[in-house]
Design a protein around this motif. Structure first.
Motif, PDB file in Angstrom:
ATOM      1  N   TYR A 153       0.855  -1.224  -0.001  1.00  0.00           N
ATOM      2  CA  TYR A 153       0.010   0.088  -0.147  1.00  0.00           C
ATOM      3  C   TYR A 153       1.045   1.238   0.117  1.00  0.00           C
ATOM      4  O   TYR A 153       1.401   1.598  -0.999  1.00  0.00           O
ATOM      5  N   TYR A 164      -2.793   4.241   5.760  1.00  0.00           N
ATOM      6  CA  TYR A 164      -3.280   2.754   5.545  1.00  0.00           C
ATOM      7  C   TYR A 164      -2.918   2.154   7.015  1.00  0.00           C
ATOM      8  O   TYR A 164      -1.936   2.579   7.393  1.00  0.00           O
ATOM      9  N   TYR A 174     -12.862  -0.377  12.265  1.00  0.00           N
ATOM     10  CA  TYR A 174     -13.479   0.123  10.913  1.00  0.00           C
ATOM     11  C   TYR A 174     -14.492   1.129  11.332  1.00  0.00           C
ATOM     12  O   TYR A 174     -14.623   2.215  10.892  1.00  0.00           O
ATOM     13  N   SER A 191     -12.250   4.836  11.863  1.00  0.00           N
ATOM     14  CA  SER A 191     -12.066   5.267  10.766  1.00  0.00           C
ATOM     15  C   SER A 191     -12.976   6.538  10.495  1.00  0.00           C
ATOM     16  O   SER A 191     -12.180   7.497   9.856  1.00  0.00           O
ATOM     17  N   SER A 206      -8.311   9.971   8.636  1.00  0.00           N
ATOM     18  CA  SER A 206      -8.315   9.809   7.204  1.00  0.00           C
ATOM     19  C   SER A 206      -7.188   8.474   6.945  1.00  0.00           C
ATOM     20  O   SER A 206      -6.381   8.645   6.082  1.00  0.00           O
ATOM     21  N   THR A 207      -7.822   7.452   7.775  1.00  0.00           N
ATOM     22  CA  THR A 207      -6.827   6.214   7.763  1.00  0.00           C
ATOM     23  C   THR A 207      -7.659   5.158   6.877  1.00  0.00           C
ATOM     24  O   THR A 207      -8.962   4.988   7.423  1.00  0.00           O
ATOM     25  N   THR A 208      -7.281   4.715   5.930  1.00  0.00           N
ATOM     26  CA  THR A 208      -8.052   3.451   5.211  1.00  0.00           C
ATOM     27  C   THR A 208      -7.780   2.241   6.033  1.00  0.00           C
ATOM     28  O   THR A 208      -6.414   1.830   6.380  1.00  0.00           O
ATOM     29  N   ARG A 263     -20.934   2.441   7.823  1.00  0.00           N
ATOM     30  CA  ARG A 263     -19.787   1.763   7.475  1.00  0.00           C
ATOM     31  C   ARG A 263     -20.173   0.302   7.023  1.00  0.00           C
ATOM     32  O   ARG A 263     -20.748  -0.447   8.079  1.00  0.00           O
TER      33      ARG A 263
END
Ligand code: AMP
Length: 279
Positions: free
Chosen positions: A44, A139, A154, A158, A162-164, A248
Motif C-alpha cells: 500500500y 493505511y 473500522y 475510521s 483519514s486512515t484507510t 460503514r
C-alpha cells in the motif's frame, strides 16, 4: 530501521513525512501472521511503520497480561528483516499517563469477545486511536483473525481519521491452527487440540456448500464435543451487519462476505479465537 520511543518525537517525525504511510500495530512476539501484515503494508504505502506495544488497557485479566509472551529483541530483528522503516516502541508509562482520549466501543464492544473480556475493546480502541492521532497513517492493516477488533476499528475509528483500514487474511500453521502469539504458551498436545477449532470450522464450510441450511452451531457443538480438553466459550453465527455503524458497511470491506462464524475456546489456561467468513 528507525526506532522511536517518545511520543513527541514520533509525532513530529511523522508530521514531516511526505510519503504514503502504512501502519501495522502489534503487541510483538511476532509470527507469520504479523509478517503477512507487514508484507501487505508494503504493497500500500511507500513507508512502512509498525508498533510494538503490549497494551495493558486491553487486558481484563492481569494474569493474562503478566503471562503474555515478550520477545522484544527477536521482534526488532524481524521488523528489520521485513523492511519496516519506522518502529514505534512506546514507553508504556508515557503512553498510559498521556492525555488519553477514551474511546467507547459501545454495544458492539459488549457482545461476543466483549462479553467475555469486559473493557477489552475500549482498551484496544483507546490505544489504536492514540496511535492514529500521532502517526496519522494513510493505511492501517489489521487481521481478520481478530474479527470483532477489525470491525470495531473500522466502524469507530475510521470516521475519526483519514486512515484507510485494510483487512488481512488469517495465517495458519499447517495443522490449520491460526497463528497467535499465545500459541507459544501451548505444548504439542495442546496445539493438536487447538487445531481442532479450525478443523471444525473448515468441515462446516464444506458442509454448508452441500447443505446451505445446515445448523452451523449444532454442527460445531457436535464436532467439538469429542475433544474434552477443548473448552468452548462460545460459538456464534452472526451477520456481519451487526457491526455496521456510522454507515460503514463491513461486508464491503470483506468482499461481500456477510456472515461470520466465531469461536472462542480455552485449551488449558490459554484462550484462543478463530472465525470463518461465509457468503
Ligand atoms: P497482536 O500482536 O496479537 O495484537 O496482533 C497484531 C495484528 O496481527 C492484529 O491486527 C491481528 O489481527 C493480526 N494477527 C494476529 N494473528 C494473525 C494471524 N494468524 N493471521 C493474520 N493476522 C494476524
Amino acid at each position: 530501521m528507525k526506532i522511536i520511543r517518545s511520543q513527541n518525537e514520533i509525532m513530529s517525525y511523522c508530521n514531516e513525512l511526505k510519503l504514503k504511510t502504512s501502519f501495522v500495530p502489534t503487541m510483538g512476539s511476532l509470527h507469520d501472521g504479523h509478517i503477512r501484515l507487514l508484507e501487505e503494508g508494503k504493497k500500500y504505502g511507500n513507508y512502512l511503520i509498525s508498533s510494538l506495544f503490549i497494551n495493558p488497557l486491553q487486558f481484563n485479566n492481569q494474569e493474562d497480561l503478566a503471562n503474555y509472551p515478550k520477545n522484544y529483541n527477536e521482534d526488532i530483528k524481524i521488523f528489520e528483516k521485513y523492511d519496516v522503516d519506522l518502529l514505534y516502541f512506546p514507553d508504556e508509562k508515557e503512553i498510559i499517563n498521556s492525555n488519553l482520549k477514551k474511546i467507547n466501543s459501545g454495544n458492539q464492544g459488549k457482545i461476543l469477545e466483549g462479553k467475555h473480556r469486559p473493557g477489552h475493546f475500549d482498551g484496544v480502541l483507546t490505544i489504536v486511536n492514540k496511535f492514529f492521532e500521532i502517526i496519522k497513517p494513510n493505511y492501517a492493516l489489521f487481521g481478520i483473525k481478530d474479527f470483532q477488533q477489525l470491525c470495531l476499528i473500522y466502524t469507530k475509528l475510521s470516521p475519526l481519521h483519514s486512515t484507510t483500514i485494510i483487512p488481512v487474511e488469517t495465517i495458519r500453521e499447517p495443522s490449520g491452527l491460526a497463528l497467535s502469539s499465545r500459541n507459544k504458551l501451548l505444548n504439542d498436545d495442546q496445539k493438536l487440540t487447538a487445531s481442532k477449532i479450525y478443523e471444525g470450522l473448515k468441515l462446516l464450510e464444506k458442509n454448508i456448500k452441500e447443505d446451505p441450511k445446515i445448523n452451523c452451531i449444532s454442527f460445531l457443538e457436535n464436532f467439538y464435543k469429542d475433544y474434552n480438553s477443548l473448552e468452548i466459550e462460545y460459538i456464534s453465527l452472526e451477520n456481519t451487519s451487526i457491526f455496521d455503524e456510522n454507515e460503514r458497511f463491513i461486508s464491503k470491506l470483506l468482499h461481500n462476505k456477510n456472515r461470520v462464524i466465531m469461536v472462542a475456546a480455552k485449551v488449558g489456561n490459554i484462550r484462543l479465537i478463530d472465525n470463518i467468513l461465509i457468503s
